[in-house]
Design a protein around this motif. Structure first.
Motif, PDB file in Angstrom:
ATOM      1  N   TRP A  56      13.602  12.963  -4.428  1.00  0.00           N
ATOM      2  CA  TRP A  56      12.875  13.598  -5.523  1.00  0.00           C
ATOM      3  C   TRP A  56      11.950  12.590  -6.213  1.00  0.00           C
ATOM      4  O   TRP A  56      10.806  12.895  -6.526  1.00  0.00           O
ATOM      5  N   LEU A  57      12.451  11.386  -6.443  1.00  0.00           N
ATOM      6  CA  LEU A  57      11.690  10.370  -7.164  1.00  0.00           C
ATOM      7  C   LEU A  57      10.489   9.863  -6.368  1.00  0.00           C
ATOM      8  O   LEU A  57       9.414   9.650  -6.924  1.00  0.00           O
ATOM      9  N   THR A  58      10.657   9.679  -5.081  1.00  0.00           N
ATOM     10  CA  THR A  58       9.616   9.019  -4.291  1.00  0.00           C
ATOM     11  C   THR A  58       8.688   9.975  -3.548  1.00  0.00           C
ATOM     12  O   THR A  58       7.599   9.561  -3.145  1.00  0.00           O
ATOM     13  N   LEU A  59       9.092  11.201  -3.341  1.00  0.00           N
ATOM     14  CA  LEU A  59       8.279  12.100  -2.524  1.00  0.00           C
ATOM     15  C   LEU A  59       7.685  13.272  -3.304  1.00  0.00           C
ATOM     16  O   LEU A  59       7.238  14.242  -2.712  1.00  0.00           O
ATOM     17  N   ARG A  60       7.674  13.185  -4.606  1.00  0.00           N
ATOM     18  CA  ARG A  60       7.017  14.236  -5.388  1.00  0.00           C
ATOM     19  C   ARG A  60       5.538  13.880  -5.551  1.00  0.00           C
ATOM     20  O   ARG A  60       5.181  12.713  -5.704  1.00  0.00           O
ATOM     21  N   PRO A  61       4.680  14.871  -5.530  1.00  0.00           N
ATOM     22  CA  PRO A  61       3.247  14.602  -5.688  1.00  0.00           C
ATOM     23  C   PRO A  61       2.941  14.064  -7.087  1.00  0.00           C
ATOM     24  O   PRO A  61       3.564  14.462  -8.060  1.00  0.00           O
ATOM     25  N   LEU A  62       1.990  13.150  -7.163  1.00  0.00           N
ATOM     26  CA  LEU A  62       1.570  12.581  -8.431  1.00  0.00           C
ATOM     27  C   LEU A  62       0.156  13.049  -8.743  1.00  0.00           C
ATOM     28  O   LEU A  62      -0.703  13.074  -7.866  1.00  0.00           O
ATOM     29  N   ASN A  63      -0.084  13.417  -9.979  1.00  0.00           N
ATOM     30  CA  ASN A  63      -1.430  13.783 -10.423  1.00  0.00           C
ATOM     31  C   ASN A  63      -2.099  12.524 -10.953  1.00  0.00           C
ATOM     32  O   ASN A  63      -1.836  12.096 -12.072  1.00  0.00           O
ATOM     33  N   VAL A  64      -2.946  11.921 -10.141  1.00  0.00           N
ATOM     34  CA  VAL A  64      -3.651  10.709 -10.535  1.00  0.00           C
ATOM     35  C   VAL A  64      -5.132  10.888 -10.219  1.00  0.00           C
ATOM     36  O   VAL A  64      -5.504  11.639  -9.323  1.00  0.00           O
ATOM     37  N   MET A  65      -5.951  10.176 -10.966  1.00  0.00           N
ATOM     38  CA  MET A  65      -7.396  10.261 -10.753  1.00  0.00           C
ATOM     39  C   MET A  65      -7.802   9.555  -9.455  1.00  0.00           C
ATOM     40  O   MET A  65      -8.724   9.968  -8.784  1.00  0.00           O
ATOM     41  N   TRP A  66      -7.103   8.454  -9.142  1.00  0.00           N
ATOM     42  CA  TRP A  66      -7.421   7.701  -7.937  1.00  0.00           C
ATOM     43  C   TRP A  66      -6.141   7.020  -7.466  1.00  0.00           C
ATOM     44  O   TRP A  66      -5.203   6.845  -8.224  1.00  0.00           O
TER      45      TRP A  66
ATOM     46  N   LEU B 111       7.077   6.382   5.393  1.00  0.00           N
ATOM     47  CA  LEU B 111       6.366   7.237   6.347  1.00  0.00           C
ATOM     48  C   LEU B 111       6.156   8.645   5.800  1.00  0.00           C
ATOM     49  O   LEU B 111       5.097   9.242   5.997  1.00  0.00           O
ATOM     50  N   LEU B 112       7.146   9.162   5.095  1.00  0.00           N
ATOM     51  CA  LEU B 112       7.004  10.496   4.511  1.00  0.00           C
ATOM     52  C   LEU B 112       5.989  10.511   3.369  1.00  0.00           C
ATOM     53  O   LEU B 112       5.372  11.539   3.100  1.00  0.00           O
ATOM     54  N   GLN B 113       5.809   9.377   2.699  1.00  0.00           N
ATOM     55  CA  GLN B 113       4.851   9.308   1.598  1.00  0.00           C
ATOM     56  C   GLN B 113       3.407   9.462   2.072  1.00  0.00           C
ATOM     57  O   GLN B 113       2.537   9.751   1.264  1.00  0.00           O
ATOM     58  N   THR B 114       3.156   9.283   3.357  1.00  0.00           N
ATOM     59  CA  THR B 114       1.778   9.431   3.844  1.00  0.00           C
ATOM     60  C   THR B 114       1.260  10.845   3.652  1.00  0.00           C
ATOM     61  O   THR B 114       0.057  11.057   3.547  1.00  0.00           O
ATOM     62  N   GLY B 115       2.140  11.820   3.602  1.00  0.00           N
ATOM     63  CA  GLY B 115       1.718  13.206   3.434  1.00  0.00           C
ATOM     64  C   GLY B 115       1.824  13.722   2.015  1.00  0.00           C
ATOM     65  O   GLY B 115       1.624  14.907   1.781  1.00  0.00           O
ATOM     66  N   VAL B 116       2.158  12.863   1.061  1.00  0.00           N
ATOM     67  CA  VAL B 116       2.349  13.298  -0.322  1.00  0.00           C
ATOM     68  C   VAL B 116       1.155  12.859  -1.161  1.00  0.00           C
ATOM     69  O   VAL B 116       0.815  11.673  -1.182  1.00  0.00           O
ATOM     70  N   PRO B 117       0.506  13.792  -1.852  1.00  0.00           N
ATOM     71  CA  PRO B 117      -0.650  13.430  -2.687  1.00  0.00           C
ATOM     72  C   PRO B 117      -0.253  12.429  -3.787  1.00  0.00           C
ATOM     73  O   PRO B 117       0.733  12.608  -4.480  1.00  0.00           O
ATOM     74  N   GLY B 118      -1.043  11.390  -3.925  1.00  0.00           N
ATOM     75  CA  GLY B 118      -0.828  10.390  -4.961  1.00  0.00           C
ATOM     76  C   GLY B 118       0.113   9.274  -4.564  1.00  0.00           C
ATOM     77  O   GLY B 118       0.289   8.320  -5.305  1.00  0.00           O
ATOM     78  N   GLN B 119       0.756   9.381  -3.433  1.00  0.00           N
ATOM     79  CA  GLN B 119       1.680   8.342  -2.962  1.00  0.00           C
ATOM     80  C   GLN B 119       1.013   7.582  -1.817  1.00  0.00           C
ATOM     81  O   GLN B 119       0.348   8.182  -0.980  1.00  0.00           O
ATOM     82  N   VAL B 120       1.203   6.269  -1.782  1.00  0.00           N
ATOM     83  CA  VAL B 120       0.622   5.454  -0.716  1.00  0.00           C
ATOM     84  C   VAL B 120       1.697   4.598  -0.061  1.00  0.00           C
ATOM     85  O   VAL B 120       2.719   4.293  -0.667  1.00  0.00           O
ATOM     86  N   VAL B 121       1.445   4.213   1.152  1.00  0.00           N
ATOM     87  CA  VAL B 121       2.361   3.361   1.905  1.00  0.00           C
ATOM     88  C   VAL B 121       2.177   1.922   1.454  1.00  0.00           C
ATOM     89  O   VAL B 121       1.062   1.438   1.303  1.00  0.00           O
ATOM     90  N   ASP B 122       3.287   1.234   1.231  1.00  0.00           N
ATOM     91  CA  ASP B 122       3.250  -0.161   0.806  1.00  0.00           C
ATOM     92  C   ASP B 122       4.356  -0.910   1.543  1.00  0.00           C
ATOM     93  O   ASP B 122       5.542  -0.637   1.339  1.00  0.00           O
ATOM     94  N   ILE B 123       3.974  -1.847   2.389  1.00  0.00           N
ATOM     95  CA  ILE B 123       4.952  -2.615   3.169  1.00  0.00           C
ATOM     96  C   ILE B 123       5.853  -3.449   2.265  1.00  0.00           C
ATOM     97  O   ILE B 123       7.018  -3.684   2.577  1.00  0.00           O
ATOM     98  N   ASP B 124       5.321  -3.852   1.110  1.00  0.00           N
ATOM     99  CA  ASP B 124       6.137  -4.638   0.179  1.00  0.00           C
ATOM    100  C   ASP B 124       7.274  -3.808  -0.401  1.00  0.00           C
ATOM    101  O   ASP B 124       8.346  -4.339  -0.687  1.00  0.00           O
ATOM    102  N   SER B 125       7.067  -2.514  -0.552  1.00  0.00           N
ATOM    103  CA  SER B 125       8.151  -1.643  -1.011  1.00  0.00           C
ATOM    104  C   SER B 125       9.290  -1.659   0.000  1.00  0.00           C
ATOM    105  O   SER B 125      10.459  -1.730  -0.363  1.00  0.00           O
ATOM    106  N   LEU B 126       8.942  -1.575   1.266  1.00  0.00           N
ATOM    107  CA  LEU B 126       9.956  -1.616   2.317  1.00  0.00           C
ATOM    108  C   LEU B 126      10.727  -2.935   2.259  1.00  0.00           C
ATOM    109  O   LEU B 126      11.964  -2.943   2.330  1.00  0.00           O
TER     110      LEU B 126
END
Length: 177
Positions: free
Chosen positions: A26-36, A108-123
């Motif tokens: 829920w925390l990591t895969l919910r869409p975020l409303n961001v300008m950029w 990998l799942l975050q690639t399809g979620v608006p406002g979420q980006v992949v970050d290797i440092d998170s991994l």
């Protein structure tokens, strides 16, 4: 650990693990409303360096969040396994590998979620968090549970009724000719 206690640990650990994973999803895969959104980061430690450039307080917050997100898996995964007598290194390797795979799945799942980006440092930070918590908690907890189990076994042996001596035997009866 007795059979009933091991089952209770496994069931309880599995329920806690499932609840925690639902929270993380829920925390990591919910869409975020961001300008950029920033670009994806595939360069190890680039995001950490950028966080450190922002100042100590911001770096501690962001790095701490990365370490803490999946850190409870370091305890919940072995708890769900319910093993008391297991190699510490095998347990550590299994737990860290599972934590890394969960983190990878999230990225990998975050690639399809608006406002979420992949970050290797998170991994990397998520995996290190799992490893640190596992090393800090699990070996000591297992050692304590083993000592507790051994004390119970000794107490049970001391409570047994005292022996009443050797079992009487009937001497061999000779048969007359």
């Amino acid at each position: 650990m007795g059979g009933g206690a091991a089952i209770r640990f496994r069931v309880g650990g599995s329920l806690l693990l499932a609840a925690y994973l639902l929270f993380v999803v829920w925390l990591t895969l919910r869409p975020l409303n961001v300008m950029w959104v920033t670009a994806s980061n595939f360069t190890p430690f680039a995001g950490i360096r950028a966080d450190l450039d922002m100042g100590a307080a911001e770096a501690v917050r962001r790095i701490g969040e990365g370490l803490a997100l999946l850190a409870p898996l370091g305890v919940l995964l072995p708890l769900a396994g319910g093993r008391l007598y297991v190699s510490p290194w095998l347990s550590f390797a299994r737990t860290v590998a599972a934590g890394a795979l969960v983190s990878l799945a999230i990225e990998l799942l975050q690639t399809g979620v608006p406002g979420q980006v992949v970050d290797i440092d998170s991994l990397l930070l998520n995996t290190v968090g799992v490893a640190l918590v596992h090393l800090a908690v699990v070996p000591a907890a297992r050692a304590g549970l083993r000592r507790r189990q051994e004390k119970k076994a000794v107490a049970a042996l001391l409570r047994e009724e005292p022996s009443q001596g050797a079992t009487p035997t009937i001497p061999r009866v000779g048969i007359a000719p």
